[in-house]
Structure formats: structure tokens, C-alpha cells
Design a protein around this motif. Structure first.
Motif: not given
Length: 187
Positions: A100-102, A89-90, A124-129
Motif C-alpha cells: 500500500a502507498e497509504v 487499513l492497517t 494517515v500514513g503517506i508512503g515513500r512513493s
């Protein structure tokens, strides 16, 4: 009574539909290739949203610069649930969020006219990884909803909300495994 925090989405037994707004160059390239390709950025977080109305609020019905094309992004449920199983969670401690990856945040759901409701939609934020996994493995279909968005927006502006409502994509509750739901504060 609708839950305060609930995932509502267009989904079937295998997939879920998420929404994103892009500039024409990104949308056109992705639609032509049938998947995300350059100039889509694989080097920054991308935010996906199962709430159509929330994205309409965020993109001002596809009128904000850089958000004039709306895509329905159908991904596998396995990918969606994998992302959420890795999510933080943000509102978490900054150190936990940084690794966090997400990322997941809850924002007020919106009416057709953009007013905040007393229920929340997941972003939902999908991270660079994970961005390549999202784009190359989870995405099963891309659909340009821009003409539909423009028609709905014209009906809303023209005082015909009932007609506009009938054109919205279907959304119904999406159940997650109990442990993931609890961790993401779904209630």
C-alpha cells in the motif's frame, strides 16, 4: 450523536488542515522555505492527522522529544482524497498492507486531558512513493502552531478547560465519496 469513525477536520472548499509534530530543525527549515525540505525525510512514511486533540495526545502537547514543534499543514482536498483513495487499513492482510502507498488507522479520539473517547480519529500514513507528491504538490501552506499549543496546554494544566477549548482549531465532519468511506470503514 457523533459517528464512531468519522473524519473531523478544519477544511474549506479547496483545502484541509492536517497536523504534524516535528523537531525544531525540521519545522524551522520547512517554515523558512514555505514547504517541506531537508532535514524532512522523503525516505520514510509520514503520518498526517486531521484531529488536533489526537496529535496533542500523541506529542504530549509538543513536549515529547522530536515532537516539540506543531505545524498545521494545509493541503489540497484533491490530494487528501487521492491519498485516501489509495489507502489500505492497517488491519488489512499483511500482503495487502505491504504494497500500500497509504496506510490508514483509526485511533481513539482524545479529550483535552488525553482520556480516550468512544469515537475514533483517522491517522494517515503517506508512503515513500507519494511523499514527494504530498510535500511538493499537495501542501499549500505551513503554519507554526507551537505557541498556541503551549497556551492551550497551560490552560488545561491550570484547570481552565473552557478557555482552552475556545482556542482549539475548528473541526467539523469531512465527507468522502461513498466508496472511499466504505472501504475505510467510516461509520
Amino acid at each position: 450523536m457523533t459517528a464512531l469513525r468519522e473524519i473531523r477536520a478544519d477544511h474549506d472548499a479547496r483545502t484541509i488542515v492536517l497536523y504534524q509534530a516535528y523537531p525544531p530543525a525540521v519545522a524551522d527549515a520547512a517554515l523558512a522555505a514555505g514547504r517541506f525540505v531537508s532535514p524532512f525525510s522523503f525516505h520514510r512514511m509520514t503520518w498526517i492527522k486531521p484531529s488536533f486533540r489526537w496529535l496533542m495526545h500523541r506529542s504530549n502537547w509538543a513536549q515529547k522529544p522530536g515532537q516539540t514543534r506543531v505545524l498545521a499543514v494545509r493541503i489540497t482536498r484533491a490530494g487528501w482524497e487521492e491519498a485516501l483513495s489509495r489507502a489500505v487499513l492497517t488491519t488489512a492482510h499483511p500482503d495487502e498492507l505491504a504494497g500500500a502507498e497509504v496506510h490508514v488507522q483509526w485511533d481513539p479520539e482524545r479529550t483535552l486531558r488525553g482520556a480516550a473517547l468512544n469515537q475514533y480519529s483517522i491517522q494517515v500514513g503517506i508512503g515513500r512513493s507519494l511523499i514527494r507528491t504530498f510535500a511538493e504538490e499537495w501542501v499549500t501552506e505551513l503554519t507554526d502552531l507551537t505557541p498556541q499549543v503551549q497556551r492551550i496546554a497551560a490552560l488545561v494544566r491550570g484547570g481552565q478547560p473552557a478557555k482552552a477549548q475556545r482556542l482549539l482549531p475548528p473541526e467539523r465532519p469531512y465527507q468522502l465519496p461513498a466508496e472511499t468511506a466504505q472501504r475505510l470503514d467510516i461509520r
